[in-house]
Design a protein around this motif. Structure first.
Motif, PDB file in Angstrom:
ATOM      1  N   LEU A 253       0.839  -1.194   0.000  1.00  0.00           N
ATOM      2  CA  LEU A 253       0.000   0.000   0.000  1.00  0.00           C
ATOM      3  C   LEU A 253       0.876   1.246   0.000  1.00  0.00           C
ATOM      4  CD1 LEU A 253      -2.698  -0.978   2.651  1.00  0.00           C
ATOM      5  CD2 LEU A 253      -2.921  -0.987   0.168  1.00  0.00           C
ATOM      6  N   ILE A 254       0.623   2.138  -0.933  1.00  0.00           N
ATOM      7  CA  ILE A 254       1.309   3.421  -1.005  1.00  0.00           C
ATOM      8  C   ILE A 254       0.254   4.487  -0.749  1.00  0.00           C
ATOM      9  CG2 ILE A 254       2.734   4.942  -2.408  1.00  0.00           C
ATOM     10  CD1 ILE A 254       4.009   2.240  -1.824  1.00  0.00           C
ATOM     11  N   TYR A 255       0.487   5.349   0.260  1.00  0.00           N
ATOM     12  CA  TYR A 255      -0.565   6.308   0.590  1.00  0.00           C
ATOM     13  C   TYR A 255       0.001   7.586   1.187  1.00  0.00           C
ATOM     14  CZ  TYR A 255       0.185   4.286   5.222  1.00  0.00           C
ATOM     15  OH  TYR A 255       0.760   3.852   6.399  1.00  0.00           O
ATOM     16  N   ASP A 256      -0.776   8.635   1.085  1.00  0.00           N
ATOM     17  CA  ASP A 256      -0.509   9.925   1.732  1.00  0.00           C
ATOM     18  C   ASP A 256      -1.838  10.634   1.879  1.00  0.00           C
ATOM     19  OD1 ASP A 256       0.524  12.282   2.732  1.00  0.00           O
ATOM     20  OD2 ASP A 256       0.940  13.106   0.749  1.00  0.00           O
ATOM     21  N   PHE A 257      -2.492  10.413   3.024  1.00  0.00           N
ATOM     22  CA  PHE A 257      -3.807  10.997   3.233  1.00  0.00           C
ATOM     23  C   PHE A 257      -3.736  12.504   3.466  1.00  0.00           C
ATOM     24  CE2 PHE A 257      -4.451   6.523   4.511  1.00  0.00           C
ATOM     25  CZ  PHE A 257      -5.398   6.191   3.562  1.00  0.00           C
ATOM     26  N   ASP A 258      -2.549  13.006   3.799  1.00  0.00           N
ATOM     27  CA  ASP A 258      -2.395  14.455   3.945  1.00  0.00           C
ATOM     28  C   ASP A 258      -2.558  15.164   2.606  1.00  0.00           C
ATOM     29  OD1 ASP A 258      -1.974  14.321   6.631  1.00  0.00           O
ATOM     30  OD2 ASP A 258       0.203  14.236   6.470  1.00  0.00           O
ATOM     31  N   ALA A 259      -2.411  14.437   1.510  1.00  0.00           N
ATOM     32  CA  ALA A 259      -2.535  15.069   0.192  1.00  0.00           C
ATOM     33  C   ALA A 259      -3.893  15.737   0.025  1.00  0.00           C
ATOM     34  CB  ALA A 259      -2.316  14.029  -0.910  1.00  0.00           C
ATOM     35  N   ALA A 260      -4.893  15.172   0.672  1.00  0.00           N
ATOM     36  CA  ALA A 260      -6.239  15.752   0.557  1.00  0.00           C
ATOM     37  C   ALA A 260      -6.345  17.089   1.271  1.00  0.00           C
ATOM     38  CB  ALA A 260      -7.270  14.772   1.131  1.00  0.00           C
ATOM     39  N   GLN A 261      -5.420  17.327   2.218  1.00  0.00           N
ATOM     40  CA  GLN A 261      -5.494  18.566   3.003  1.00  0.00           C
ATOM     41  C   GLN A 261      -4.661  19.697   2.411  1.00  0.00           C
ATOM     42  OE1 GLN A 261      -7.631  18.379   5.461  1.00  0.00           O
ATOM     43  NE2 GLN A 261      -7.910  16.195   5.054  1.00  0.00           N
ATOM     44  N   HIS A 262      -3.778  19.362   1.472  1.00  0.00           N
ATOM     45  CA  HIS A 262      -2.880  20.380   0.928  1.00  0.00           C
ATOM     46  C   HIS A 262      -3.638  21.364   0.055  1.00  0.00           C
ATOM     47  CE1 HIS A 262       0.641  17.326   1.389  1.00  0.00           C
ATOM     48  NE2 HIS A 262       0.239  17.843   2.530  1.00  0.00           N
ATOM     49  N   ASN A 263      -3.368  22.637   0.286  1.00  0.00           N
ATOM     50  CA  ASN A 263      -4.044  23.687  -0.460  1.00  0.00           C
ATOM     51  C   ASN A 263      -3.202  24.081  -1.664  1.00  0.00           C
ATOM     52  OD1 ASN A 263      -5.475  25.836  -1.413  1.00  0.00           O
ATOM     53  ND2 ASN A 263      -5.251  27.108   0.418  1.00  0.00           N
ATOM     54  N   SER A 264      -3.460  23.442  -2.798  1.00  0.00           N
ATOM     55  CA  SER A 264      -2.664  23.704  -3.997  1.00  0.00           C
ATOM     56  C   SER A 264      -3.050  25.024  -4.661  1.00  0.00           C
ATOM     57  CB  SER A 264      -2.836  22.556  -4.994  1.00  0.00           C
ATOM     58  OG  SER A 264      -4.199  22.412  -5.355  1.00  0.00           O
ATOM     59  N   GLU A 265      -4.083  25.696  -4.111  1.00  0.00           N
ATOM     60  CA  GLU A 265      -4.476  26.978  -4.688  1.00  0.00           C
ATOM     61  C   GLU A 265      -3.571  28.120  -4.220  1.00  0.00           C
ATOM     62  OE1 GLU A 265      -6.778  27.086  -7.033  1.00  0.00           O
ATOM     63  OE2 GLU A 265      -6.923  24.923  -6.777  1.00  0.00           O
ATOM     64  N   LYS A 266      -2.801  27.877  -3.163  1.00  0.00           N
ATOM     65  CA  LYS A 266      -1.874  28.907  -2.711  1.00  0.00           C
ATOM     66  C   LYS A 266      -0.798  29.141  -3.766  1.00  0.00           C
ATOM     67  CE  LYS A 266      -1.980  27.861   2.272  1.00  0.00           C
ATOM     68  NZ  LYS A 266      -1.120  27.364   3.379  1.00  0.00           N
ATOM     69  N   ALA A 267      -0.281  30.370  -3.801  1.00  0.00           N
ATOM     70  CA  ALA A 267       0.883  30.633  -4.637  1.00  0.00           C
ATOM     71  C   ALA A 267       2.036  29.782  -4.134  1.00  0.00           C
ATOM     72  CB  ALA A 267       1.246  32.112  -4.578  1.00  0.00           C
ATOM     73  N   ILE A 268       2.871  29.317  -5.054  1.00  0.00           N
ATOM     74  CA  ILE A 268       3.940  28.390  -4.687  1.00  0.00           C
ATOM     75  C   ILE A 268       4.838  28.975  -3.601  1.00  0.00           C
ATOM     76  CG2 ILE A 268       5.377  29.215  -6.599  1.00  0.00           C
ATOM     77  CD1 ILE A 268       5.348  25.647  -5.159  1.00  0.00           C
ATOM     78  N   ASP A 269       5.093  30.287  -3.634  1.00  0.00           N
ATOM     79  CA  ASP A 269       5.971  30.900  -2.637  1.00  0.00           C
ATOM     80  C   ASP A 269       5.396  30.828  -1.229  1.00  0.00           C
ATOM     81  OD1 ASP A 269       7.794  31.487  -4.552  1.00  0.00           O
ATOM     82  OD2 ASP A 269       7.450  33.651  -4.593  1.00  0.00           O
ATOM     83  N   GLN A 270       4.068  30.720  -1.120  1.00  0.00           N
ATOM     84  CA  GLN A 270       3.422  30.708   0.189  1.00  0.00           C
ATOM     85  C   GLN A 270       3.195  29.292   0.720  1.00  0.00           C
ATOM     86  OE1 GLN A 270      -0.191  32.906  -0.290  1.00  0.00           O
ATOM     87  NE2 GLN A 270       0.839  34.801  -0.915  1.00  0.00           N
ATOM     88  N   ARG A 271       3.457  28.306  -0.085  1.00  0.00           N
ATOM     89  CA  ARG A 271       3.195  26.926   0.340  1.00  0.00           C
ATOM     90  C   ARG A 271       4.334  26.408   1.203  1.00  0.00           C
ATOM     91  NH1 ARG A 271       1.237  23.233  -4.499  1.00  0.00           N
ATOM     92  NH2 ARG A 271       0.803  21.891  -2.710  1.00  0.00           N
ATOM     93  N   SER A 272       3.986  25.665   2.241  1.00  0.00           N
ATOM     94  CA  SER A 272       5.001  25.126   3.142  1.00  0.00           C
ATOM     95  C   SER A 272       5.755  23.988   2.460  1.00  0.00           C
ATOM     96  CB  SER A 272       4.358  24.621   4.438  1.00  0.00           C
ATOM     97  OG  SER A 272       3.630  23.431   4.192  1.00  0.00           O
ATOM     98  N   LEU A 273       6.990  23.795   2.897  1.00  0.00           N
ATOM     99  CA  LEU A 273       7.801  22.715   2.340  1.00  0.00           C
ATOM    100  C   LEU A 273       7.144  21.364   2.579  1.00  0.00           C
ATOM    101  CD1 LEU A 273      11.373  23.879   3.460  1.00  0.00           C
ATOM    102  CD2 LEU A 273      10.266  24.226   1.242  1.00  0.00           C
ATOM    103  N   GLN A 274       6.448  21.239   3.697  1.00  0.00           N
ATOM    104  CA  GLN A 274       5.852  19.956   4.065  1.00  0.00           C
ATOM    105  C   GLN A 274       4.775  19.525   3.075  1.00  0.00           C
ATOM    106  OE1 GLN A 274       6.971  18.090   6.476  1.00  0.00           O
ATOM    107  NE2 GLN A 274       5.456  16.448   6.316  1.00  0.00           N
ATOM    108  N   GLU A 275       4.049  20.463   2.505  1.00  0.00           N
ATOM    109  CA  GLU A 275       2.933  20.087   1.646  1.00  0.00           C
ATOM    110  C   GLU A 275       3.315  19.989   0.172  1.00  0.00           C
ATOM    111  OE1 GLU A 275       0.304  23.873   0.516  1.00  0.00           O
ATOM    112  OE2 GLU A 275       0.621  23.728   2.676  1.00  0.00           O
ATOM    113  N   LEU A 276       4.564  20.275  -0.157  1.00  0.00           N
ATOM    114  CA  LEU A 276       5.001  20.185  -1.545  1.00  0.00           C
ATOM    115  C   LEU A 276       5.420  18.764  -1.886  1.00  0.00           C
ATOM    116  CD1 LEU A 276       7.222  23.399  -1.745  1.00  0.00           C
ATOM    117  CD2 LEU A 276       4.944  23.097  -2.734  1.00  0.00           C
ATOM    118  N   SER A 277       5.236  18.400  -3.136  1.00  0.00           N
ATOM    119  CA  SER A 277       5.812  17.151  -3.640  1.00  0.00           C
ATOM    120  C   SER A 277       7.013  17.511  -4.499  1.00  0.00           C
ATOM    121  CB  SER A 277       4.789  16.349  -4.443  1.00  0.00           C
ATOM    122  OG  SER A 277       4.409  17.049  -5.610  1.00  0.00           O
TER     123      SER A 277
END
Length: 470
Positions: A253-277
């Protein structure tokens, strides 16, 4: 001799020496200027004395700066980097006690504190390991139960991002492209057909069976979309009778349930390192001139939530359309025979472009590797406008620009071992770079460099390093 004195006494003696040297310089300048009065006049004598005083004091300031830089600033920078590496990257990094000898007891104290921290972390790690082992056993049991279900399973978020897939689903998705956590399901199945089924599912039904085509249009699948009762999103079940998967295949099983919580609508500069792929890649080439040479291998891995995702890799030989120079083969061990049946660069890079979609691209000395991607992007019409991080620059932020920043040096600092048979292979170097990235990210976050924008702002200060390397 000074090393045996207390830190406060050494600082007092240093400033006493500065005061004495300054007084001596001014006195000598005044004396020399006064001696010139009979010949050049009083005005000229005072001007000369003033100039000599200025240059003398500047020389003293430069000498003091060099002493501070060598014996205080550099050791403090190296000491702080070692402390953060030991504390945040789970690395027993050595502390240079000799280099920090003029900092008094600071280095030994830091060594003692971080040593205690490592011991406490090890104790906590044992507890975590026990809990992890229990979770692994439960996960293995779940995987065993899944083998009894003759379908491949993909969990998809309400934003149509892949949150989980099993081993058989990886085989199915892999018939279209390399599976990727957080990727859009529309990268694998035709968007219009999936959306139409999803709209029916949300409006009137809890489950619906449909036929959908692969995103590349050359495959067709019988799938079922099913609502999730306890969480948002939906499940895609792919019947084995319409695919080339084996019922007895392993079901990791390969999973990352946090992916559903990541706000990809933010500008890239404002996104945290943790939520980036991140897609960490490397290339092997026929030479060191992107305008003249060609790619012979692309290797890449994906990092999500600060961890390398197993199976989400690219390891592709590339036919350069020309003979590989023996000097290059000696480095990467790739021969003309090995690439004879491989796809050409345009095809391989086009596939890699899909793999890197919606991700931050990471490389060690990125300008070199990106030059090849841009070269074929112009030919095929692909735009490589991905955000980019360079581990050379991340290393400079953490360890200081004056250090060596080769991949081998960075891995040595972070206690990463590159197997000799994988060094100078595209995938081997990409995996080592990805491991380095995973250890650098928490160190950067600990320094409040926790968003992509903050990190890239810091990297711009060290751009000269890349110019020197290239």
């Amino acid at each position: 001799m000074l090393a045996g004195l207390g830190l406060r006494l050494r600082i007092f003696l240093l400033f006493a020496g500065v005061a004495a040297a300054s007084c001596t310089v001014v006195a000598a300048a005044l004396y020399f200027g006064y001696s010139r009065i009979p010949e050049a006049g009083a005005g000229s004598g005072f001007v000369l004395a003033g100039l000599l005083s200025v240059f003398g004091l500047l020389a003293i300031s430069a000498a003091i700066w060099m002493l501070f830089d060598e014996n205080v600033a550099k050791p403090v920078q190296q000491l702080s980097a070692a402390i953060r590496t030991r504390a945040h990257a789970d690395v027993d990094a050595p502390i240079d006690l000799e280099g920090a000898k003029y900092l008094g007891d600071l280095a030994p104290a830091a060594y003692a504190v971080t040593g205690r921290l490592i011991d406490n972390t090890a104790d906590a790690g044992e507890l975590v390991a026990d809990a992890t082992a229990q979770l692994a056993a439960e996960r293995a049991q779940l995987a065993l139960l899944l083998t009894e279900i003759p379908v491949a399973i993909v969990l998809v978020s309400p934003a149509h991002k892949i949150m989980l897939y099993d081993g058989q689903a990886a085989d199915v998705l892999g018939q279209v492209h390399v599976p990727r956590l957080g990727a859009s399901i529309f990268d694998y199945f035709v968007e219009e057909e999936v959306r139409a089924a999803y709209n029916q599912l949300t409006e009137t039904r809890t489950e619906i069976a449909v036929d959908v085509k692969g995103a590349r249009g050359n495959l067709s699948f019988q799938v079922r979309l099913k609502k999730l009762s306890q969480s948002p999103g939906y499940m895609i079940l792919i019947d084995e009778t319409t695919t080339r998967i084996a019922p007895e295949a392993r079901r990791p099983l390969i999973y990352d349930f946090d992916a559903a919580q990541h706000n990809s609508e933010k500008a890239i500069d404002q996104r945290s390192l943790q939520e980036l792929s991140f897609v960490v890649f490397d290339t092997e080439t026929t030479g060191l001139m992107p305008n003249k040479d060609e790619i012979v291998q692309i290797g890449a891995v994906r990092v999500v939530n600060g961890r390398i995702i197993p199976g989400e890799t690219v390891d592709q030989l590339v036919n350069p359309g020309r003979r590989i120079p023996p000097a290059s083969t000696k480095v990467h061990r790739i021969t003309d025979e090995m690439v004879a049946e491989a796809p050409d660069a345009a095809t391989a890079i086009s596939d890699f472009h899909i793999f890197a979609r919606d991700s931050v691209i990471v490389a060690h000395n990125a300008p070199f590797d990106m030059a090849f991607l841009h070269k074929y992007g112009h030919i095929s019409g692909q735009v490589w406008d991905h955000p980019i991080l360079d581990t050379v620059l991340l290393s400079a932020i953490v360890f200081g620009a004056e250090q060596e920043h080769t991949l081998d040096a960075l891995c040595a600092r972070l206690d990463i071992e590159i197997p000799q048979n994988l060094r100078h292979t595209a995938l081997g170097d990409a995996q080592a770079t990805a491991q380095a990235l995973c250890k650098l990210l928490p160190i950067l976050t600990s320094r409040s460099l926790d968003t992509f924008g903050k990190v890239t702002t810091q990297t711009r200060k060290y751009g000269r390093l890349l110019k020197d390397m290239n």
